[in-house]
Design an enzyme around this catalytic site. Structure first.
Site, PDB file in Angstrom:
ATOM      1  N   TYR A  98       0.870  -1.183   0.000  1.00 58.83           N
ATOM      2  CA  TYR A  98       0.000   0.000   0.000  1.00 58.83           C
ATOM      3  C   TYR A  98       0.902   1.227   0.000  1.00 58.83           C
ATOM      4  O   TYR A  98       1.771   1.339   0.877  1.00 58.83           O
ATOM      5  CB  TYR A  98      -0.886   0.049   1.254  1.00 58.83           C
ATOM      6  CG  TYR A  98      -1.491  -1.274   1.678  1.00 58.83           C
ATOM      7  CD1 TYR A  98      -2.378  -1.960   0.857  1.00 58.83           C
ATOM      8  CD2 TYR A  98      -1.180  -1.825   2.924  1.00 58.83           C
ATOM      9  CE1 TYR A  98      -2.935  -3.176   1.265  1.00 58.83           C
ATOM     10  CE2 TYR A  98      -1.735  -3.030   3.346  1.00 58.83           C
ATOM     11  CZ  TYR A  98      -2.606  -3.699   2.509  1.00 58.83           C
ATOM     12  OH  TYR A  98      -3.150  -4.892   2.921  1.00 58.83           O
ATOM     13  N   ARG A  99       0.666   2.144  -0.937  1.00 56.65           N
ATOM     14  CA  ARG A  99       1.553   3.314  -1.021  1.00 56.65           C
ATOM     15  C   ARG A  99       1.483   4.167   0.248  1.00 56.65           C
ATOM     16  O   ARG A  99       0.455   4.153   0.945  1.00 56.65           O
ATOM     17  CB  ARG A  99       1.170   4.166  -2.230  1.00 56.65           C
ATOM     18  CG  ARG A  99      -0.138   4.897  -2.030  1.00 56.65           C
ATOM     19  CD  ARG A  99      -0.363   5.903  -3.134  1.00 56.65           C
ATOM     20  NE  ARG A  99      -1.549   6.672  -2.910  1.00 56.65           N
ATOM     21  CZ  ARG A  99      -2.632   6.637  -3.687  1.00 56.65           C
ATOM     22  NH1 ARG A  99      -2.675   5.851  -4.737  1.00 56.65           N
ATOM     23  NH2 ARG A  99      -3.667   7.388  -3.401  1.00 56.65           N
TER      24      ARG A  99
ATOM     25  N   GLY B  23      -6.539  -6.294   3.310  1.00 58.16           N
ATOM     26  CA  GLY B  23      -6.247  -6.940   4.585  1.00 58.16           C
ATOM     27  C   GLY B  23      -5.825  -5.975   5.678  1.00 58.16           C
ATOM     28  O   GLY B  23      -6.289  -6.070   6.828  1.00 58.16           O
TER      29      GLY B  23
ATOM     30  N   ASP C 207      -1.781   7.627 -10.530  1.00 60.38           N
ATOM     31  CA  ASP C 207      -2.004   6.221 -10.182  1.00 60.38           C
ATOM     32  C   ASP C 207      -1.861   5.273 -11.367  1.00 60.38           C
ATOM     33  O   ASP C 207      -1.667   5.699 -12.499  1.00 60.38           O
ATOM     34  CB  ASP C 207      -3.393   6.085  -9.536  1.00 60.38           C
ATOM     35  CG  ASP C 207      -3.330   5.255  -8.277  1.00 60.38           C
ATOM     36  OD1 ASP C 207      -2.715   4.176  -8.321  1.00 60.38           O
ATOM     37  OD2 ASP C 207      -3.880   5.688  -7.252  1.00 60.38           O
TER      38      ASP C 207
END
Ligand SMILES: Cc1cc2nc3c(=O)[nH]c(=O)nc-3n(C[C@H](O)[C@H](O)[C@H](O)COP(=O)(O)O)c2cc1C
Length: 484
Positions: free
Chosen positions: A172-173, A191, A281
């Site tokens: 995750y960035r 998660g 993105d």
């Protein structure tokens, strides 16, 4: 297999899969622009090692996974289909018919042992412990001009479910707010977000550890859509054919891969949110700013001479396409365990994984294509599939031109398009509401009388085998000099 990132880079170098850039290049926009240019060259271009990022005494490695050859090297196989065969073998254990059969199964049984991580006390990633460390010392990229700041783009984010203790690892960035604070962009379906939800319900702080630059198979595993509750370290152990070595963090009750280059230890508070974004993105557009949890650093540990491993996303194709391709191949045999009629599937690069999913099936009964669409929409992260195209098993789904031809000739728009509504990806910009929108399935299989189609289906044009041989023979003669 590679014990660490350093070994992987050395091998890429030897195999002429790496370009070393010795002239100074800025982590602000320039590294991203160069990587984008390289990614758009034939086959994804070489991996890149920026040896002198301006203002830092630490090399930046990028695009290391960005070609079919390098993603295969990273995962220790000649082709991703070999990997799919190994997953199939491991997930379909056969009952041995005798001693010889049992002995033949030993290599498979041995690989089961690799699934379990082990704890070590002496870890390269803790050669230097910096309790007052700051992110300002690392060549973290600002990728695109309108990005909200610098982003850590290829982190392995470790958390544990505060109730069950189950581990999750996700990529995750993380937007850098200052030297000790970042955003934590785990989207609501992921998660890490679920662990945070539980922690918030309990009113507890969630310990988080972030590993940067472990060995390549482990780095890939954090991006894999593993079902909730299944440890990504099992996948990593299987891929690297060796148990993953973990070490206890210095300031939080978590473990991290001992072979990492850099580790950020810290926590996410319940209830705290901060504006995150915009960020250029993998959709090829800037994602809108939104509120996300905040990661507070308590300690940074690292190797004496770390390499900063990162990636950039943008207009496809880029490096993440190859990471996604690995997931497509690895998870196909597992999806087939519940949907054995699926023959193959393909996520074309411009479809950025879930916008276009093409699936071929062994059609067995009326409405079968629609059953597959509905199953896909209910299956883990495949729920994000915005357009699902289902074709018959004789169509090569990897051949996008063939699929376009078959869809065009096989579907009656009013009859064969199925719409549904449900959860969509957090990065979905076209839906009216965030994370909730519509999806479309196209049944491009041959239609049967039992599906209400009463006309004869046309026959695909194929000539006779003798003429094919003759054509090949003549082409060998005349084709050689053609546009030579
Ligand atoms: C380069 C890259 C960046 C990613 N960034 C994010 C991100 O910022 N947020 C997110 O939720 N998923 C992101 N993903 C996708 C997740 O890593 C992926 O969905 C993974 O399966 C999540 O793991 P989990 O199911 O354990 O949460 C990214 C993937 C890649 C390859």
């Amino acid at each position: 297999m590679f014990k660490n990132l350093n070994e992987f880079i050395a091998t890429l170098d030897k195999e002429r899969e790496l370009a070393r850039i010795q002239e100074p290049v800025s982590p602000e926009l320039e590294i991203c622009a160069i990587t984008d240019r390289v990614s758009k060259s034939s086959g994804g271009g070489p991996g890149l090692l920026f040896e002198r990022p301006t203002g830092f005494d630490m090399p930046v490695a990028i695009n290391l996974f960005g070609s079919m050859r390098r993603i295969c090297m990273a995962l220790g196989v000649a082709s991703l289909d070999d990997l799919a065969r190994e997953v199939e073998e491991l997930s379909t254990p056969k009952v041995p018919g005798g001693l010889v059969d049992a002995l033949k199964m030993l290599p498979v049984v041995n690989r089961l042992r690799d699934l379990m991580p082990k704890t070590v006390t002496d870890a390269p990633c803790q050669e230097v412990v910096r309790k007052d460390g700051t992110l300002d010392d690392y060549p973290i990229l600002k990728c695109w001009p309108e990005d909200g700041g610098r982003y850590i783009t290829l982190p392995l984010v470790f958390t544990r479910d505060p109730e069950s203790g189950n581990r999750n690892i996700g990529t995750y960035r993380m937007q850098v707010y200052d030297g000790r604070t970042t955003g934590m962009h785990w989207q609501r379906h992921k998660g890490g977000a679920q662990h945070h939800r539980v922690a918030e319900r309990l009113g507890k702080r969630l310990p988080v550890a972030v590993a940067l630059g472990p060995d390549p198979a482990l780095a890939y595993s954090a991006t894999a859509p593993m079902p909730e509750g299944l440890d990504e370290l099992m996948l990593a152990g299987f891929l690297r054919r060796e148990r993953v070595e973990m070490v206890k963090c210095v300031t939080v009750a978590l473990e991290v891969p001992a072979n990492s280059q850099i580790v950020l230890e810290g926590y996410v508070e319940p209830g705290e949110r901060r504006r995150e974004g915009p960020f250029g993105d993998h959709t090829g557009f800037y994602s809108h700013p939104d509120d996300y949890p905040v990661f507070h650093i308590t300690c940074i540990t690292q190797r004496k001479k770390p390499i900063y491993l990162t990636t950039v996303v943008g207009i496809p194709p880029m490096e993440d396409y190859y990471l996604g391709k690995a997931s497509e191949r690895i998870f196909l045999p597992l999806i087939r365990k519940t949907l054995p009629e699926i023959v193959d599937m393909h996520f074309p690069a411009p479809g950025i994984f879930h916008n276009i999913v093409i699936i071929s099936i062994d059609k067995r009964y009326p409405g079968h294509a629609r059953k597959i669409m509905n199953a896909v929409w209910g299956l883990g992260q495949l729920m994000f599939s915005k357009t699902v195209i289902v074709v018959d098993k004789d169509v090569d789904v990897q051949n996008e031109a063939e699929v376009a031809w078959i869809v065009g000739t096989h579907y009656d728009p009013e009859r064969d398009v199925q719409f549904t509504r449900g959860p969509v990806d957090d990065l979905e910009d076209a839906s009216d509401l965030p994370a909730y929108g519509s999806k479309m399935g196209i049944d491009a299989t041959r239609k049967w009388p039992s599906e209400g189609f009463k006309r004869p289906w046309p026959k695909r044009i194929v000539t006779d085998p003798q003429s094919v041989r003759k054509a090949e023979e003549i082409w060998q003669k005349i084709g050689k000099g053609w546009r030579a």
